[in-house]
Motif scaffolding. Sequence first.
Motif, short mmCIF file in Angstrom:
data_model
loop_
_atom_site.label_atom_id
_atom_site.label_comp_id
_atom_site.label_asym_id
_atom_site.label_seq_id
_atom_site.Cartn_x
_atom_site.Cartn_y
_atom_site.Cartn_z
N GLU A 139 47.69 36.82 90.53
CA GLU A 139 47.84 35.39 90.79
C GLU A 139 46.61 34.62 90.33
OE1 GLU A 139 49.30 31.69 92.23
OE2 GLU A 139 50.26 33.58 91.61
N ALA A 140 45.45 35.23 90.49
CA ALA A 140 44.21 34.63 90.02
C ALA A 140 43.21 35.76 89.76
CB ALA A 140 43.64 33.64 91.03
N TRP A 141 42.33 35.54 88.78
CA TRP A 141 41.30 36.53 88.49
C TRP A 141 39.99 35.77 88.29
CZ3 TRP A 141 41.27 41.47 89.39
CH2 TRP A 141 40.21 42.26 88.91
N ILE A 142 39.01 36.06 89.13
CA ILE A 142 37.77 35.29 89.13
C ILE A 142 36.62 36.05 88.50
CG2 ILE A 142 38.43 33.87 91.09
CD1 ILE A 142 36.77 35.73 92.87
N GLY A 143 36.90 37.18 87.89
CA GLY A 143 35.87 37.96 87.22
C GLY A 143 35.97 39.43 87.56
N ASP A 144 35.44 40.27 86.67
CA ASP A 144 35.55 41.71 86.87
C ASP A 144 34.69 42.22 88.02
OD1 ASP A 144 37.25 41.65 84.75
OD2 ASP A 144 36.06 42.96 83.44
N ASP A 145 33.82 41.36 88.57
CA ASP A 145 33.06 41.74 89.75
C ASP A 145 33.80 41.42 91.05
OD1 ASP A 145 32.87 39.02 89.30
OD2 ASP A 145 30.79 38.85 89.97
N GLY A 205 42.29 51.82 82.65
CA GLY A 205 42.73 52.59 81.50
C GLY A 205 43.61 51.79 80.58
N MET A 206 43.36 50.46 80.52
CA MET A 206 44.18 49.57 79.70
C MET A 206 43.42 49.13 78.45
SD MET A 206 46.00 47.02 82.49
CE MET A 206 44.48 46.08 82.78
N GLN A 207 44.16 48.90 77.40
CA GLN A 207 43.61 48.31 76.18
C GLN A 207 43.99 46.83 76.16
OE1 GLN A 207 44.59 50.32 72.49
NE2 GLN A 207 44.46 48.41 71.33
N LEU A 208 43.02 45.96 75.90
CA LEU A 208 43.27 44.53 75.85
C LEU A 208 43.91 44.14 74.53
CD1 LEU A 208 39.94 43.17 77.38
CD2 LEU A 208 42.14 43.41 78.53
N TYR A 237 37.08 45.67 83.79
CA TYR A 237 38.22 45.97 84.65
C TYR A 237 39.32 46.68 83.87
CZ TYR A 237 41.76 45.62 88.25
OH TYR A 237 42.71 45.93 89.19
N ALA A 238 39.52 46.29 82.62
CA ALA A 238 40.53 46.97 81.80
C ALA A 238 40.20 48.45 81.67
CB ALA A 238 40.60 46.32 80.42
N PRO A 243 49.65 55.40 77.53
CA PRO A 243 48.99 54.22 76.96
C PRO A 243 49.40 52.96 77.72
CG PRO A 243 49.90 55.60 75.22
CD PRO A 243 50.45 56.12 76.51
N LYS A 244 48.41 52.14 78.06
CA LYS A 244 48.66 50.91 78.81
C LYS A 244 47.95 49.77 78.10
CE LYS A 244 46.87 53.01 82.33
NZ LYS A 244 46.93 54.43 81.99
N PHE A 245 48.66 48.65 77.97
CA PHE A 245 48.14 47.51 77.23
C PHE A 245 48.26 46.25 78.10
CE2 PHE A 245 49.88 50.60 74.31
CZ PHE A 245 48.86 50.75 73.38
#
Length: 242
Positions: A44-50, A90-93, A85-86, A69-71
């Motif tokens: 819903e919201a992402w405020i940073g990888d921290d 284990g995700m590729q952006l 975070y990706a 594989p996850k994208f």
Amino acid sequence: MSTLMISDLHLDPQRPEVTAAFLQFLHRQTRDADALYILGDLFEAWIGDDNDDDLADQVASALAARPIPKFFMHGNRDFLLGADYAARCGMQLLNDPCVIDLYGERVLLMHGDLLCTDDAAYQAFRTQVRDPQWQQGFLAQPLAARRAFAAQARAASAAHQSGFANMESITDVTPATVDAYLHQYRVTQLIHGHTHRPAVHTERGHRRIVLGDWYDQGSVLEIPADGEWTLQTLPIRHGVSS
């Protein structure tokens, strides 16, 4: 074997039943999948990888546990999701838009907000928050300040949309913009989310598949290596926590 595509889960600690449905989907349906594509708005919201909340940890652990594989493609709610975070997931952006080879066929993937060009105010906001300097300044703020901004942005978005006299046309894709992207990338297949209007559109010589959101039910596009593409719904048991 098949490829799975989802978008617009809008995972939020206040909606644990959706998280539970997503975790169940990962456990059951990705087991034999060739790949999983998440086309934006996983959160819903992402405020940073921290971000240090439990939901972020839970989702990262569940995704990392799936050995396929996850994208991930950014949406309009989680465009700040970064490489750190990706990697945890284990995700590729993926870039938005991007073209992939899907069992020998060129397919254009998008989150979908770039297609809604009739909403000029949103497009101006999108340009602002996707600017690297704006993002650097935002991510330099304390977590509490970023959480407050995200809450204000959600409220402003709701107020903005409620002001439209013709919500159906304004917030849906602009057909001429769809045609322009298909022509630019020389494809006849487009898959996107964002509009929360799941459907398969066959028109003007191309096919456009719109993934649904995960509010009242889940939405998954299953693409077999050799077979019919199916846009499926999944049950969400409201009142059930993850």
